[in-house]
Motif scaffolding. Sequence first.
Motif, mmCIF file in Angstrom:
data_model
loop_
_atom_site.group_PDB
_atom_site.id
_atom_site.type_symbol
_atom_site.label_atom_id
_atom_site.label_comp_id
_atom_site.label_asym_id
_atom_site.label_seq_id
_atom_site.Cartn_x
_atom_site.Cartn_y
_atom_site.Cartn_z
ATOM 1 N N LYS A 19 4.860 -20.748 6.665
ATOM 2 C CA LYS A 19 3.897 -19.630 6.520
ATOM 3 C C LYS A 19 2.430 -20.131 6.042
ATOM 4 O O LYS A 19 1.588 -19.285 6.110
ATOM 5 C CB LYS A 19 4.245 -18.413 5.888
ATOM 6 N N TYR A 20 2.388 -21.482 5.516
ATOM 7 C CA TYR A 20 1.385 -21.895 4.985
ATOM 8 C C TYR A 20 0.339 -22.744 5.906
ATOM 9 O O TYR A 20 1.019 -23.552 6.356
ATOM 10 C CB TYR A 20 1.594 -22.618 3.741
ATOM 11 N N GLY A 21 -0.745 -22.305 6.201
ATOM 12 C CA GLY A 21 -1.762 -23.054 7.323
ATOM 13 C C GLY A 21 -3.001 -23.478 6.744
ATOM 14 O O GLY A 21 -3.564 -22.500 5.762
ATOM 15 N N ALA A 67 -3.759 -14.407 0.573
ATOM 16 C CA ALA A 67 -5.077 -13.877 0.898
ATOM 17 C C ALA A 67 -5.979 -14.018 -0.301
ATOM 18 O O ALA A 67 -7.172 -13.564 -0.167
ATOM 19 C CB ALA A 67 -5.004 -12.142 1.298
ATOM 20 N N ASN A 68 -5.396 -14.772 -1.530
ATOM 21 C CA ASN A 68 -6.230 -14.844 -2.627
ATOM 22 C C ASN A 68 -7.074 -13.490 -2.882
ATOM 23 O O ASN A 68 -8.424 -13.483 -3.349
ATOM 24 C CB ASN A 68 -7.292 -15.851 -2.354
ATOM 25 N N ILE A 105 -1.289 -10.186 -0.607
ATOM 26 C CA ILE A 105 -2.440 -9.947 -1.661
ATOM 27 C C ILE A 105 -1.765 -9.858 -2.969
ATOM 28 O O ILE A 105 -0.603 -9.571 -3.120
ATOM 29 C CB ILE A 105 -2.869 -8.411 -1.351
ATOM 30 N N GLY A 106 -2.309 -10.213 -4.004
ATOM 31 C CA GLY A 106 -1.874 -10.279 -5.278
ATOM 32 C C GLY A 106 -0.938 -11.197 -5.663
ATOM 33 O O GLY A 106 -0.155 -11.129 -6.589
ATOM 34 N N ARG A 107 -1.234 -12.522 -5.327
ATOM 35 C CA ARG A 107 -0.275 -13.620 -5.661
ATOM 36 C C ARG A 107 -1.170 -15.050 -5.785
ATOM 37 O O ARG A 107 -2.351 -15.180 -5.245
ATOM 38 C CB ARG A 107 0.544 -14.240 -4.435
ATOM 39 N N TYR A 108 -0.797 -15.594 -6.720
ATOM 40 C CA TYR A 108 -1.882 -16.649 -6.989
ATOM 41 C C TYR A 108 -1.743 -17.966 -6.244
ATOM 42 O O TYR A 108 -0.420 -17.904 -5.482
ATOM 43 C CB TYR A 108 -1.544 -17.347 -8.583
ATOM 44 N N MET A 109 -2.617 -18.469 -5.876
ATOM 45 C CA MET A 109 -2.611 -19.594 -4.871
ATOM 46 C C MET A 109 -1.764 -20.771 -5.115
ATOM 47 O O MET A 109 -1.855 -21.147 -6.421
ATOM 48 C CB MET A 109 -4.146 -20.026 -4.446
ATOM 49 N N LYS A 110 -1.138 -21.524 -4.398
ATOM 50 C CA LYS A 110 -0.303 -22.831 -4.471
ATOM 51 C C LYS A 110 -1.725 -23.883 -4.261
ATOM 52 O O LYS A 110 -1.557 -24.296 -3.038
ATOM 53 C CB LYS A 110 0.579 -22.924 -3.829
#
Lengths: 390, 390
Positions: A19-21, A67-68, A105-110
Amino acid sequence: MKSICLVEGVRAAGVREGKYGIALIAASGTAAAVFTKNLVSAEPVRLMRERMMAGTLDGIVVNAGNANVFTGEQGYADACRMAEDAAAVLGTVPERIGVASTGVIGRYMKMDTVTRQIREAGAMLRSDDSAETDAARAIMTTDLTEKHAAVIRDNFVVAGITKGSGMIAPNMGTMLAFVYTDATIGAPDLQEALQMAVTRSFNRVVVDGDTSTNDCLFCTATGYRETPDMSVFQEALEEVCISLARQIAADGEGATKLIEVRVSGASTEEDAATIARTVVGSPLVKTAVYGNDPNWGRIIAAAGRAGVDFDPFGAIIAVTDGTRRVVLADKGKICADNVMYPEALAEAASLMGGSEVIFEVLLDDGTASATAWGCDLTERYVEINGKYTT
Amino acid sequence: MKSICLVEGVRAAGVREGKYGIALIAASGTAAAVFTKNLVSAEPVRLMRERMMAGTLDGIVVNAGNANVFTGEQGYADACRMAEDAAAVLGTVPERIGVASTGVIGRYMKMDTVTRQIREAGAMLRSDDSAETDAARAIMTTDLTEKHAAVIRDNFVVAGITKGSGMIAPNMGTMLAFVYTDATIGAPDLQEALQMAVTRSFNRVVVDGDTSTNDCLFCTATGYRETPDMSVFQEALEEVCISLARQIAADGEGATKLIEVRVSGASTEEDAATIARTVVGSPLVKTAVYGNDPNWGRIIAAAGRAGVDFDPFGAIIAVTDGTRRVVLADKGKICADNVMYPEALAEAASLMGGSEVIFEVLLDDGTASATAWGCDLTERYVEINGKYTT
């Protein structure tokens, strides 16, 4: 090529792992952008609202999967870091990089994954069919189709890619669209043209009525061609934006059909657009379309709650698939009804079986018109949004 | 007895054949009513807007199966005819009969069935448990449960019945509610009390965001008891209205769970109510609740598009089932997240498994609060509205 790589001066690349692009697009020029009006906006949107003042870009970097949003100072720093990573790859300054994000929404970025993917994309920048495809695919979330559009005029090209499927009720921008032209246009003119095009395209799409925190549309003019007649450019830009907006509606989460609502005879274009958006966003209209049910009472009920003053008994309501057309109600007279006019009801149901259903609402209040796009509401929408954190 | 037959001076009856039903309620007294704000309103609503000016009623007749909307002069005449039929049965004049309809929009009424059912109901009027039950059942459409409420105070009773399941986003009244009190209250005072109660009850329920063309709430004071302290009466009336409104939310089309959204710390009650209604009506919040997914980003995103100015980073968001409580975000700090705080996320998911999910949104902008009610969005909602003309 079918979209942005048709524009001179544009190179693209996309990488994706699950899911990461990351999509990376290199293109120097004057630039304009519109952003979500949601009070809660993504950190990259906050950053870009400041930086787009300058009106120039050398490239755009976009991540999918997160979505940061609501990530505060750390999220803002992460958005800055994305610009720095992309600038290093493109040999420019971070202030000339557009940044956008889409995902949960509402998650810190990796950030380790993001940084690595930006470098990988940087090594793959090119201008060909696979490049624009990779970029469009890298930013998909619940989208099932990649979305491209291009309009070629005598002396310029306008083209764009977009993504979006759920949380779609754009108000000012939309869930990530990137449009390019090789024409020479100053940033203020470009901003004005973009604003007008958005009003008649992305801002007329409703999938579920939830306005995203991350909506943004960037338009870059690379200046490889001369300055066009602005009315010709405006028309081409609108055509590209409408094509992209329709593709979002058709690929709405769980959708089986595109719904188009054409309102005419309104007092103002804004009134027409408000009614069209309200009808196309009504869950009862959407489920009726899914069930091929010409339940036009739901259309007039939705129009009636739009907050616009009009004469319901002056309205003509019709449904068409582009070929056949059935009038359902005509200035207060019921024309499709299970008791008196069952044939009309049956004919209307039968023409709703295709992949596009068009409702016409002809009012008797003026000469303004507007069209809005949406999609049907199906069990699959519930499944997508009930079973997965998207 | 559990509702309207507890009020002195009230008799009721209901008959039903398939989807067609008639409820008849006899009760003489001062009366107040609120109606839908949908620009397209039902013919009985048009009729009642005129007739309720007088502030007195001897009875109410309600039909289910046809909403009598967009039926023009014929529909208006049919509504008048319903009042005449009921008046003949009750031995009064048509001008003192309340009329309401619910069902499909845009179909002409089958008046022979309606007239016959009114006569049948007239022969069955009584004041007992089965009478209020028959009346409440006769007016159900997609409702799965009958809905009653009563508050008994020292010197008066307030009680009501309601129906409603889909096309629920009341704006001023709601999809048919009938409230009675045996207190003595003048029509203007009753109207004022009802207006205030509606604002805090029915107008805070959203099932699908589609405001009905037929919403109406009638309140009759039979005057068998003395005039109460109006603040005590107001509180009792609000309690009855909130109970009925919650029952509509819990029985929302296809719903498996009641959602309650409590907003506090807002600048004004209206701001708090707007945010609460927007969150509870968001399809993405509704599907997340269905999936037991504490995807609180959708809550803050919905709050952000409500059109209310507030500080998102001053907000605390929590979820509770009434016993356990998990803070999801605290003044800009993420407290439930798959990377850093997965236990909180898991705990939140587990407490969402019950039949009631309560979200708290504590703002930092003032002292006003408001609560709204809704339900989850399930595949069954799509099925009900996609497969049947309702």
